[in-house]
Design an enzyme around this catalytic site. Structure first.
Site, PDB file in Angstrom:
ATOM      1  N   CYS A   1       0.894  -1.171   0.133  1.00 20.33           N
ATOM      2  CA  CYS A   1      -0.007  -0.073  -0.073  1.00 20.33           C
ATOM      3  C   CYS A   1       0.782   1.274  -0.112  1.00 20.33           C
ATOM      4  O   CYS A   1       1.875   1.289   0.905  1.00 20.33           O
ATOM      5  CB  CYS A   1      -0.962  -0.004   1.308  1.00 20.33           C
TER       6      CYS A   1
ATOM      7  N   CYS B   1       0.589   3.081   3.734  1.00 19.34           N
ATOM      8  CA  CYS B   1       0.835   2.686   4.886  1.00 19.34           C
ATOM      9  C   CYS B   1       1.850   1.548   4.833  1.00 19.34           C
ATOM     10  O   CYS B   1       2.339   0.948   5.627  1.00 19.34           O
ATOM     11  CB  CYS B   1      -0.144   2.145   5.829  1.00 19.34           C
TER      12      CYS B   1
ATOM     13  N   CYS C   1      -7.177  -1.404   1.275  1.00 23.02           N
ATOM     14  CA  CYS C   1      -6.081  -1.826   2.139  1.00 23.02           C
ATOM     15  C   CYS C   1      -6.673  -2.113   3.575  1.00 23.02           C
ATOM     16  O   CYS C   1      -7.266  -1.528   4.145  1.00 23.02           O
ATOM     17  CB  CYS C   1      -5.007  -0.616   2.428  1.00 23.02           C
TER      18      CYS C   1
ATOM     19  N   CYS D   1      -5.131   0.433   6.518  1.00 23.03           N
ATOM     20  CA  CYS D   1      -5.676   1.945   6.430  1.00 23.03           C
ATOM     21  C   CYS D   1      -6.765   2.318   5.522  1.00 23.03           C
ATOM     22  O   CYS D   1      -7.379   3.576   5.714  1.00 23.03           O
ATOM     23  CB  CYS D   1      -4.232   3.008   5.820  1.00 23.03           C
TER      24      CYS D   1
ATOM     25  N   CYS E   1      -8.206  -5.771 -10.156  1.00 21.99           N
ATOM     26  CA  CYS E   1      -7.715  -4.592 -10.857  1.00 21.99           C
ATOM     27  C   CYS E   1      -7.326  -3.321  -9.953  1.00 21.99           C
ATOM     28  O   CYS E   1      -8.518  -2.696  -9.395  1.00 21.99           O
ATOM     29  CB  CYS E   1      -8.955  -4.419 -11.928  1.00 21.99           C
TER      30      CYS E   1
END
Length: 162
Positions: free
Chosen positions: A78, A81, A126, A129, A150
């Site tokens: 991510c 984070c 995510c 976060c 995707c």
């Protein structure tokens, strides 16, 4: 007669009610995640493109991500984070213009429903976060999971294996 027909069509359109409209939309703003920051803190930390995608569920232009053609071995994390989300061996060329994966690292991606285009889609965030990643579809490679995650490339950073 023309005005009557126009009025009738307008009434029919505004009275339509689909299942997608009745289905509750789950977004990252409605769920508590382990990492939470104010909007101002996210805006200060992220680039404008990362902020638009990760915090406001925008979509990057297809074929614009530097990660699209990345063939290195490693982990996609991510961009907000650093949570590990996808492994390079899960990546495949879907031809859609966005990095695509046949699976996520188990437990690191959260799912919700996105009704923004009038039909429900499985949205991915995510799990740490709540950053918006993209969507998952059932049109991936049939020889693996059959899923196509995707993902907006701007929502990811790549960490090569050592």
């Amino acid at each position: 007669m023309k005005h009557f027909m126009l009025s009738l069509v307008c009434m029919a359109l505004f009275s339509c009610n689909t299942k997608a409209q009745n289905k509750k939309e789950t977004t990252s703003q409605e769920t508590q995640f382990p990492i939470t920051k104010t909007d101002a803190e996210w805006k200060a930390q992220l680039t404008p493109d990362e902020y638009a995608v990760l915090r406001h569920e925008a979509t990057e232009r297809p074929f614009s991500s530097d990660l699209l053609e990345n063939k290195q071995k490693g982990t996609y994390v991510c961009a907000a984070c650093g949570n590990p989300l996808f492994r390079s061996e899960y990546k495949f060329n879907s031809g859609t213009g966005w990095p695509s994966f046949d699976r996520a690292i188990e437990g690191n991606v959260a799912y919700g429903v996105d009704n923004k285009i009038g039909v429900p889609r499985d949205e991915e965030h995510c799990a740490r976060c709540g950053g918006h990643l993209g969507h998952v579809f059932d049109d991936g490679p049939s020889n693996t999971t059959g899923k196509r995650h995707c993902i907006n490339g701007v929502a990811l950073n790549f960490v090569p294996d050592k």
